[in-house]
Write a protein that holds these residues in place. Structure first.
Motif: not given
Length: 145
Positions: A104-112
């Motif tokens: 349903m589009g509940m995604i995310g990204f963490v750039i470390v």
């Protein structure tokens, strides 16, 4: 006096360094979007901690297996409807989703550490449904950073 300066310098050099804390809300609705993380992309340093706060029930955080984390990073999956936190020790891009709402589009990204060396692996993730379009948009934003 020299001893005092030496002791003070020693204490300052050996003082623990604490990373920053970044909060991301897990929400049923934000603006006109449903089932979202309040910040779909965050940039942090090695040693920083992300706190996912369960403002709405039924959400969690799961690092996407196989291609979703840099080599050497740990797997991670939080419990539903509970706050979660993770301290990032390995630089790179971390892709995550809410297990029940990933299509349903509940995604995310963490750039470390501003390290994007694993972006080509991230692009191999098989996002489905609404997440496919959202992932493409977010990955384009990450490439421009």
């Amino acid at each position: 006096m020299k001893k005092l300066l030496f002791v003070l310098a020693f204490m300052l050099l050996n003082a623990p360094v604490y990373g920053a804390d970044i909060d991301i809300l897990m929400l049923n609705k934000q603006d006109k979007e449903r089932n979202v993380y309040s910040k779909p992309i965050v940039n942090i340093n090695v040693g920083d901690t992300v706190n996912w706060i369960a403002k709405s029930k039924g959400h969690n955080v799961e690092f996407i297996k196989r291609y979703g984390v840099p080599e050497g990073a740990e797997k991670y999956k939080s419990r539903l409807s509970k706050d979660a936190k993770y301290t990032f020790k390995v630089p790179g891009i971390y892709a995550y989703w809410c297990t029940p709402h990933k299509s349903m589009g509940m995604i995310g990204f963490v750039i470390v550490g501003n390290n994007k060396s694993n972006i080509n692996l991230i692009k191999k993730i098989k996002f489905k449904g609404k997440s496919k379009k959202i992932a493409n948009t977010l990955l384009k934003q990450i490439e421009k950073q």
